[in-house]
Design a protein around this motif. Sequence first.
Motif, PDB file in Angstrom:
ATOM      1  N   ASP A 123      -3.237  15.893  -1.708  1.00  0.00           N
ATOM      2  CA  ASP A 123      -2.741  17.054  -2.448  1.00  0.00           C
ATOM      3  C   ASP A 123      -2.974  18.301  -1.595  1.00  0.00           C
ATOM      4  OD1 ASP A 123      -1.834  18.802  -4.376  1.00  0.00           O
ATOM      5  OD2 ASP A 123      -3.518  18.492  -5.743  1.00  0.00           O
ATOM      6  N   ALA A 124      -1.883  18.926  -1.140  1.00  0.00           N
ATOM      7  CA  ALA A 124      -1.978  20.137  -0.317  1.00  0.00           C
ATOM      8  C   ALA A 124      -2.111  21.348  -1.224  1.00  0.00           C
ATOM      9  CB  ALA A 124      -0.747  20.267   0.569  1.00  0.00           C
ATOM     10  N   ARG A 125      -3.241  22.054  -1.081  1.00  0.00           N
ATOM     11  CA  ARG A 125      -3.505  23.272  -1.858  1.00  0.00           C
ATOM     12  C   ARG A 125      -3.737  24.423  -0.889  1.00  0.00           C
ATOM     13  NH1 ARG A 125      -7.798  20.744  -6.278  1.00  0.00           N
ATOM     14  NH2 ARG A 125      -6.496  18.940  -6.854  1.00  0.00           N
ATOM     15  N   GLU A 126      -3.825  25.612  -1.425  1.00  0.00           N
ATOM     16  CA  GLU A 126      -3.993  26.804  -0.579  1.00  0.00           C
ATOM     17  C   GLU A 126      -5.258  26.745   0.273  1.00  0.00           C
ATOM     18  OE1 GLU A 126      -1.736  29.248  -0.118  1.00  0.00           O
ATOM     19  OE2 GLU A 126      -0.399  28.246  -1.525  1.00  0.00           O
ATOM     20  N   ASP A 127      -6.335  26.155  -0.245  1.00  0.00           N
ATOM     21  CA  ASP A 127      -7.595  26.138   0.495  1.00  0.00           C
ATOM     22  C   ASP A 127      -7.784  24.899   1.356  1.00  0.00           C
ATOM     23  OD1 ASP A 127      -7.871  24.550  -1.781  1.00  0.00           O
ATOM     24  OD2 ASP A 127     -10.021  24.936  -1.945  1.00  0.00           O
ATOM     25  N   GLY A 128      -6.885  23.905   1.267  1.00  0.00           N
ATOM     26  CA  GLY A 128      -7.022  22.719   2.092  1.00  0.00           C
ATOM     27  C   GLY A 128      -6.317  21.515   1.502  1.00  0.00           C
ATOM     28  N   ILE A 129      -6.632  20.352   2.084  1.00  0.00           N
ATOM     29  CA  ILE A 129      -6.015  19.093   1.696  1.00  0.00           C
ATOM     30  C   ILE A 129      -7.049  18.283   0.908  1.00  0.00           C
ATOM     31  CG2 ILE A 129      -4.772  17.060   2.506  1.00  0.00           C
ATOM     32  CD1 ILE A 129      -3.538  19.707   3.446  1.00  0.00           C
ATOM     33  N   VAL A 139      -7.505  -6.737   5.059  1.00  0.00           N
ATOM     34  CA  VAL A 139      -6.127  -6.408   4.736  1.00  0.00           C
ATOM     35  C   VAL A 139      -6.094  -5.970   3.275  1.00  0.00           C
ATOM     36  CG1 VAL A 139      -3.778  -7.310   4.550  1.00  0.00           C
ATOM     37  CG2 VAL A 139      -5.246  -8.037   6.436  1.00  0.00           C
ATOM     38  N   HIS A 140      -5.529  -4.795   3.028  1.00  0.00           N
ATOM     39  CA  HIS A 140      -5.467  -4.245   1.676  1.00  0.00           C
ATOM     40  C   HIS A 140      -4.128  -4.568   1.031  1.00  0.00           C
ATOM     41  CE1 HIS A 140      -9.109  -1.908   2.327  1.00  0.00           C
ATOM     42  NE2 HIS A 140      -8.606  -1.557   3.491  1.00  0.00           N
ATOM     43  N   TYR A 141      -4.155  -4.711  -0.291  1.00  0.00           N
ATOM     44  CA  TYR A 141      -2.950  -4.910  -1.084  1.00  0.00           C
ATOM     45  C   TYR A 141      -2.996  -3.938  -2.249  1.00  0.00           C
ATOM     46  CZ  TYR A 141      -2.688  -9.260   1.505  1.00  0.00           C
ATOM     47  OH  TYR A 141      -2.628 -10.182   2.512  1.00  0.00           O
ATOM     48  N   GLY A 142      -1.981  -3.115  -2.366  1.00  0.00           N
ATOM     49  CA  GLY A 142      -1.907  -2.183  -3.488  1.00  0.00           C
ATOM     50  C   GLY A 142      -2.827  -0.983  -3.373  1.00  0.00           C
ATOM     51  N   LYS A 143      -3.331  -0.688  -2.177  1.00  0.00           N
ATOM     52  CA  LYS A 143      -4.197   0.478  -1.992  1.00  0.00           C
ATOM     53  C   LYS A 143      -3.342   1.739  -2.043  1.00  0.00           C
ATOM     54  CE  LYS A 143      -7.710   2.357   1.083  1.00  0.00           C
ATOM     55  NZ  LYS A 143      -8.452   2.152   2.329  1.00  0.00           N
ATOM     56  N   LYS A 144      -3.845   2.760  -2.720  1.00  0.00           N
ATOM     57  CA  LYS A 144      -3.099   3.999  -2.884  1.00  0.00           C
ATOM     58  C   LYS A 144      -3.948   5.177  -2.409  1.00  0.00           C
ATOM     59  CE  LYS A 144      -0.313   2.144  -6.612  1.00  0.00           C
ATOM     60  NZ  LYS A 144       0.291   1.259  -5.702  1.00  0.00           N
ATOM     61  N   ASN A 145      -3.381   5.970  -1.503  1.00  0.00           N
ATOM     62  CA  ASN A 145      -4.027   7.181  -1.011  1.00  0.00           C
ATOM     63  C   ASN A 145      -3.206   8.373  -1.480  1.00  0.00           C
ATOM     64  OD1 ASN A 145      -5.765   5.491   0.311  1.00  0.00           O
ATOM     65  ND2 ASN A 145      -5.299   6.207   2.350  1.00  0.00           N
ATOM     66  N   TYR A 146      -3.854   9.279  -2.207  1.00  0.00           N
ATOM     67  CA  TYR A 146      -3.199  10.467  -2.737  1.00  0.00           C
ATOM     68  C   TYR A 146      -3.723  11.699  -2.012  1.00  0.00           C
ATOM     69  CZ  TYR A 146      -1.866   7.468  -6.651  1.00  0.00           C
ATOM     70  OH  TYR A 146      -1.343   6.461  -7.421  1.00  0.00           O
ATOM     71  N   PHE A 163      -8.132  14.764  -1.393  1.00  0.00           N
ATOM     72  CA  PHE A 163      -7.880  13.322  -1.342  1.00  0.00           C
ATOM     73  C   PHE A 163      -8.488  12.608  -2.535  1.00  0.00           C
ATOM     74  CE2 PHE A 163      -9.340   9.050  -0.235  1.00  0.00           C
ATOM     75  CZ  PHE A 163      -8.121   8.465   0.053  1.00  0.00           C
ATOM     76  N   THR A 164      -7.791  11.558  -2.993  1.00  0.00           N
ATOM     77  CA  THR A 164      -8.318  10.642  -3.999  1.00  0.00           C
ATOM     78  C   THR A 164      -7.571   9.319  -3.877  1.00  0.00           C
ATOM     79  OG1 THR A 164      -8.742  10.295  -6.360  1.00  0.00           O
ATOM     80  CG2 THR A 164      -6.717  11.434  -5.789  1.00  0.00           C
ATOM     81  N   HIS A 165      -8.194   8.267  -4.403  1.00  0.00           N
ATOM     82  CA  HIS A 165      -7.506   6.977  -4.542  1.00  0.00           C
ATOM     83  C   HIS A 165      -6.853   6.884  -5.913  1.00  0.00           C
ATOM     84  CE1 HIS A 165      -8.570   5.063  -0.795  1.00  0.00           C
ATOM     85  NE2 HIS A 165      -9.822   5.419  -0.957  1.00  0.00           N
ATOM     86  N   GLY A 166      -6.976   7.946  -6.712  1.00  0.00           N
ATOM     87  CA  GLY A 166      -6.340   7.992  -8.018  1.00  0.00           C
ATOM     88  C   GLY A 166      -7.266   7.722  -9.180  1.00  0.00           C
ATOM     89  N   LYS A 167      -8.479   7.258  -8.898  1.00  0.00           N
ATOM     90  CA  LYS A 167      -9.424   6.930  -9.968  1.00  0.00           C
ATOM     91  C   LYS A 167     -10.476   8.015 -10.155  1.00  0.00           C
ATOM     92  CE  LYS A 167      -8.719   2.112  -8.972  1.00  0.00           C
ATOM     93  NZ  LYS A 167      -9.151   1.019  -8.160  1.00  0.00           N
ATOM     94  N   GLU A 168     -10.619   8.873  -9.169  1.00  0.00           N
ATOM     95  CA  GLU A 168     -11.632   9.920  -9.218  1.00  0.00           C
ATOM     96  C   GLU A 168     -10.963  11.282  -9.050  1.00  0.00           C
ATOM     97  OE1 GLU A 168     -10.845   8.713  -5.130  1.00  0.00           O
ATOM     98  OE2 GLU A 168     -11.653   7.466  -6.717  1.00  0.00           O
ATOM     99  N   ILE A 169     -11.715  12.326  -9.271  1.00  0.00           N
ATOM    100  CA  ILE A 169     -11.199  13.684  -9.105  1.00  0.00           C
ATOM    101  C   ILE A 169     -10.974  13.931  -7.611  1.00  0.00           C
ATOM    102  CG2 ILE A 169     -11.778  16.128  -9.339  1.00  0.00           C
ATOM    103  CD1 ILE A 169     -13.422  15.356 -11.819  1.00  0.00           C
ATOM    104  N   ASN A 205       0.862  -1.175   0.000  1.00  0.00           N
ATOM    105  CA  ASN A 205       0.000   0.000   0.000  1.00  0.00           C
ATOM    106  C   ASN A 205       0.903   1.231   0.000  1.00  0.00           C
ATOM    107  OD1 ASN A 205      -2.420  -1.580   0.361  1.00  0.00           O
ATOM    108  ND2 ASN A 205      -1.701  -1.913   2.440  1.00  0.00           N
ATOM    109  N   SER A 206       0.379   2.349  -0.492  1.00  0.00           N
ATOM    110  CA  SER A 206       1.192   3.566  -0.577  1.00  0.00           C
ATOM    111  C   SER A 206       0.371   4.790  -0.209  1.00  0.00           C
ATOM    112  CB  SER A 206       1.731   3.754  -1.995  1.00  0.00           C
ATOM    113  OG  SER A 206       2.542   2.671  -2.361  1.00  0.00           O
ATOM    114  N   VAL A 207       1.065   5.756   0.360  1.00  0.00           N
ATOM    115  CA  VAL A 207       0.498   7.066   0.653  1.00  0.00           C
ATOM    116  C   VAL A 207       1.376   8.090  -0.065  1.00  0.00           C
ATOM    117  CG1 VAL A 207      -0.004   8.778   2.440  1.00  0.00           C
ATOM    118  CG2 VAL A 207      -0.438   6.357   2.873  1.00  0.00           C
TER     119      VAL A 207
END
Length: 148
Positions: free
Chosen positions: A110-116, A101-108, A118-124, A27-29
């Motif tokens: 993105d720190a921007r001026e208005d906040g943090i 138990v997760h395998y290959g789960k990805k949490n993205y 989140f995506t798993h990479g498949k959605e906006i 898994n990755s962050v």
Amino acid sequence: MNRLLCFLLIIGLCVGLSDSFKFNEKNSVFFKSSLSRNNVLKIHCLSTDDLGVHFLRPGETYDFSFHDSFLTTSFGCFLWQGPNFKFQAEFEAYEGGGFIVHYGKKNYWDAREDGIYFTHGKEIPKLEYKWNLTTPDSAVQTNVAALF
């Protein structure tokens, strides 16, 4: 002979299925700084281990990978930005393990001026957390909380 052939077939299927289901994939962050020019992002993540403090300039990324534990796996993270890092956000960047138990789960993240965001990479990416203005007292409390 038939039992040996069946045994070898089952072993072959298990090995093939484990590769196709990516049981060994970590898994990755991921963190990305989409802050404005000259604005540095400070990141400090903790789990059973302290991953240390990392500084990102706009456009830079930081990531870490791991396997879920059969107990629980969680990474609490503190992010700061702005002049003297006066804006802060605190959240669970990853939570898993236990019965699922997760395998290959990805949490993205993105720190921007208005906040943090989140995506798993498949959605906006979606706004998850807004920045909090820290006071000198809350900054000390946050640093003490990070130690425990």
